[in-house]
Motif scaffolding. Structure first.
Motif: not given
Length: 128
Positions: A110-116, A41-42, A44-53, A32-39
């Motif tokens: 440590e859980i790591r995402s490669a990021g953008p 990159k931001d 995706r970062i928020v969504a990735t942090r939620a997945s890491i949690t 939802v965040i990726i499809n609805v949000s205008g920004s």
């Protein structure tokens, strides 16, 4: 034990069931965040942090159930004894479709995402 006591005993949710629901909600929130949000990159970062949690919670549950941390992140997608898997395979990639990495060091992880940029080990990596 009579029937009323048996019914009351089975009314609650287990920790695994709650984690599974949290993971599904995190994945849905990501979409939802990726499809609805205008920004993008931001979002995706928020969504990735939620997945890491969610992955962090699953690792802690795995440790409680088995007495040790998983050797790889893929162990979280397999059933543990009679319990269902802690995470679905869909939850094993970040918002850029790059697989998460798990690094163990003693009693810490440590859980790591490669990021953008989709490259591990760069300054835009996202960790727990």
């Amino acid at each position: 034990m009579n029937n009323n006591q048996k019914k009351r005993k089975n009314l609650g949710f287990t920790l695994v069931e709650m984690l599974l629901v949290m993971t599904i909600m995190g994945i849905l929130a990501t979409v939802v965040i990726i499809n609805v949000s205008g920004s993008g990159k931001d979002a995706r970062i928020v969504a990735t942090r939620a997945s890491i949690t969610s992955i962090k919670a699953a690792i802690q549950t795995f440790e409680i159930k088995t007495g040790n941390y998983p050797k790889s992140i893929d162990e979280l997608t397999a059933p543990i004894g009679d319990s269902p898997a802690l995470l679905s395979k869909a939850g094993m990639v970040d918002a850029w479709a790059t697989p998460f990495q798990l690094k163990l060091s003693g009693n810490d992880f440590e859980i790591r995402s490669a990021g953008p940029d989709k490259q591990m080990g760069t300054e835009d990596d996202i960790t727990n």
